[in-house]
Design an enzyme around this catalytic site. Structure first.
Site, PDB file in Angstrom:
ATOM      1  N   HIS A   1       0.835  -1.207   0.000  1.00 40.37           N
ATOM      2  CA  HIS A   1       0.000   0.000   0.000  1.00 40.37           C
ATOM      3  C   HIS A   1       0.870   1.258   0.000  1.00 40.37           C
ATOM      4  O   HIS A   1       0.646   2.182   0.778  1.00 40.37           O
ATOM      5  CB  HIS A   1      -0.923   0.009   1.227  1.00 40.37           C
ATOM      6  CG  HIS A   1      -1.910  -1.111   1.246  1.00 40.37           C
ATOM      7  ND1 HIS A   1      -2.571  -1.507   2.392  1.00 40.37           N
ATOM      8  CD2 HIS A   1      -2.362  -1.914   0.255  1.00 40.37           C
ATOM      9  CE1 HIS A   1      -3.386  -2.516   2.099  1.00 40.37           C
ATOM     10  NE2 HIS A   1      -3.272  -2.784   0.813  1.00 40.37           N
ATOM     11  N   GLN A   2       1.857   1.315  -0.875  1.00 40.79           N
ATOM     12  CA  GLN A   2       2.752   2.470  -0.888  1.00 40.79           C
ATOM     13  C   GLN A   2       1.972   3.739  -1.231  1.00 40.79           C
ATOM     14  O   GLN A   2       1.135   3.740  -2.132  1.00 40.79           O
ATOM     15  CB  GLN A   2       3.878   2.252  -1.892  1.00 40.79           C
ATOM     16  CG  GLN A   2       4.769   1.070  -1.517  1.00 40.79           C
ATOM     17  CD  GLN A   2       5.981   1.002  -2.400  1.00 40.79           C
ATOM     18  OE1 GLN A   2       6.894   1.793  -2.252  1.00 40.79           O
ATOM     19  NE2 GLN A   2       5.997   0.064  -3.327  1.00 40.79           N
TER      20      GLN A   2
END
Length: 537
Positions: free
Chosen positions: A473-474
């Site tokens: 989930h950058q």
């Protein structure tokens, strides 16, 4: 049924012919160029192309999503490390004992929504209110975003007209016929005093947390990517060109105004002009990379690579955030089925009631998932995993350039667990997981806990460092806000540059509670609304 299949085949053929014709006769200029066909870019392109008088070009480095490992949600792990994955790696991290974490990211039509586990998680009320406070604009607050969710959802679960929508492009439903591991997790949560809800996305996203069966983007056993829901239905139109195999290299300018983009299309250099705007939706790694290689970013970083500074924005590539998690594994007494891609239940909870949002993010997976390092401890042939995750890690990473060219790899310093508070939160999250998995509810399903087991504090810290993995989930690397480290304003326009917006997870001021696909769709919807208003569309 036969008629439906016939219509689907006829439409697919119309799309194929139209896109082949558009690709064979590319324009030099388009009204709008959207870079990146992920969960935000697909929304922006489709919403703009709804106006037949607007010419839209959508550029995607990856290729078609028409492959079994995308269509079948259960095959999502097969996409990791394939040509549909950018295959990013973080730098070796001293806070993880020198480990380098894989940072997989979708490189295919649909982006992450084509290779993820299909969880629809809206973000907590406090996340969106934080966005609004940072942006200085109430259009980003929870009440405003709730209106967007109601407008876009096609909800097939318990009625909740205040919070859920019907008839929109985004089909969402609770996991169909969840497996015992999922339903028992809810029972275990209740035994620990954690409330359960009929959805993670209604009242649960306004409360201290809870446990629920997941909302998924799966229908009739098939993945529903954002690309298939938004963009594909418009691809038979003559005003939407979707160009795969198109790697965006940099922006072109006239002074401080963006005039278009340079890209490699099937390896050959092309320039495309944008008469109205360029929208970067390349994700939290490639959006800052293209900005910096185009001269927008920290002047010291650009200077190291001989890049002429067009706009000094020190926040580009900074504030990197990601959900980190630690796989706690139990062995089944008997082999169990895997349902709906394997992730059917979730829990959000606060380790401290004073927090504004849950800091624990627990996702359940119905098969054992160790890290490469913890696998050496021995993994059961049949088991399930509870990922003890951090919903709001304090650690911050950064992205740096290794060179000025399109093929020069980005350097990702994720700095996972660099903030001591994250280790404390990790220990609390793991203990919560262990309490859940060892609750009496699981007694008849589980043979026993495989890892971590009961460890002393130092041993547990060492296990945490070796077990840490990313939820992929950058985000937050070109954040929206009003301080010196902000990259875009409340309208998603890049500071100091005209005709350039960003619409993807990089604009988040902080990472949202839960999986990031749904918030990225909202970011795409907000961007499209802002662009249409600005240009009177």
């Amino acid at each position: 049924m036969h008629d439906t299949q016939t219509n689907e085949h006829a439409f697919a053929e119309a799309v194929r012919r139209n896109q082949a014709a558009l690709r064979a006769a590319l324009n030099t200029h388009y009204d709008f160029i959207v870079c990146g066909a992920g969960s935000s870019g697909c929304v922006v392109a489709a919403r703009l192309a709804a106006n037949p008088d607007v010419q839209v070009l959508l550029l995607e480095a990856g290729s078609s999503d028409d492959v079994a490992s995308v269509i079948d949600p259960a095959q999502w792990p097969l996409n990791l490390g394939s040509e549909r994955d950018w295959g990013f790696m973080a730098e070796p991290n001293p806070h993880l004992g020198g480990r380098a974490l894989p940072m997989n990211m979708g490189r295919v039509l649909g982006g992450g929504s084509s290779i993820n586990v299909m969880l629809w998680a809206r973000g907590h009320r406090s996340d969106w209110n934080y966005f609004a406070a940072q942006a200085g604009n109430d259009a980003w607050n929870y009440e405003s975003v709730l209106k967007i969710y109601r407008r876009i959802e096609d909800w097939h679960g318990p009625l909740d007209p205040e919070r859920r929508g019907q008839g929109g492009p985004v089909y969402v439903a609770p996991a169909h016929a969840p497996q015992p591991a999922a339903t028992l997790m809810l029972e275990a949560a209740r035994s620990l005093g954690v409330p359960t809800f009929d959805s993670p996305n209604g009242a649960m996203m306004e409360a201290d947390g809870g446990a629920a069966i997941n909302d998924l983007r799966i229908r009739d056993g098939k993945r529903l990517s954002v690309f298939r829901s938004y963009t594909y239905p418009r691809m038979a139109q003559p005003n939407l060109t979707v160009l795969t195999g198109a790697l965006v290299s940099k922006l072109s300018f006239d002074g401080r105004t963006v005039t278009g983009v340079e890209a490699l299309v099937d390896g050959q250099p092309h320039w495309f002009g944008a008469t109205r705007e360029v929208i970067l939706s390349l994700g939290a790694v490639n959006t800052p990379k293209v900005l910096m290689q185009s001269g927008i970013g920290p002047e010291q970083e650009l200077g190291r690579h001989g890049i002429t500074v067009r706009q000094h924005l020190p926040g580009v590539g900074q504030n990197h955030q990601d959900h980190v998690s630690f796989g706690c594994i139990w062995e089944y007494a008997e082999p169990q089925q895997v349902g709906n891609g394997g992730s059917e239940a979730t829990l959000y909870w606060k380790s401290d009631p004073a927090l504004d949002a849950p800091d624990m993010l627990h996702c359940q997976v119905e098969f054992p998932v160790p890290s490469a390092e913890t696998a050496a401890r021995g993994v059961p042939a049949h088991g399930w995993t509870m990922f003890a995750g951090l919903a709001h890690p304090k650690s911050r990473g950064e992205l740096l350039l290794s060179g000025p060219g399109v093929h020069d790899a980005i350097i990702i310093r994720a700095n996972t667990l660099s903030d001591p508070e994250d280790m404390q939160a990790a220990l609390a999250s793991v203990e919560m997981c262990r309490a859940l998995g060892n609750a009496s509810a699981f007694g008849r399903l589980v043979k026993g806990e495989s890892m971590p087991g009961k460890l002393g504090r130092e041993q547990m810290q060492a296990w945490v460092r070796s077990a840490a993995v990313t939820y992929w989930h950058q985000s937050c690397t070109a954040k929206m806000g009003r301080d010196a480290m902000s990259v875009v304003d409340a309208s998603l326009q890049v500071y100091g540059i005209d005709k350039l917006r960003i619409a993807d997870a990089s604009i988040m001021p902080r990472i949202t509670t839960g999986n990031t696909m749904a918030p990225c769709v909202v970011i795409g919807e907000r961007a499209a609304d802002l662009i249409k208003t600005r240009h009177g569309l």
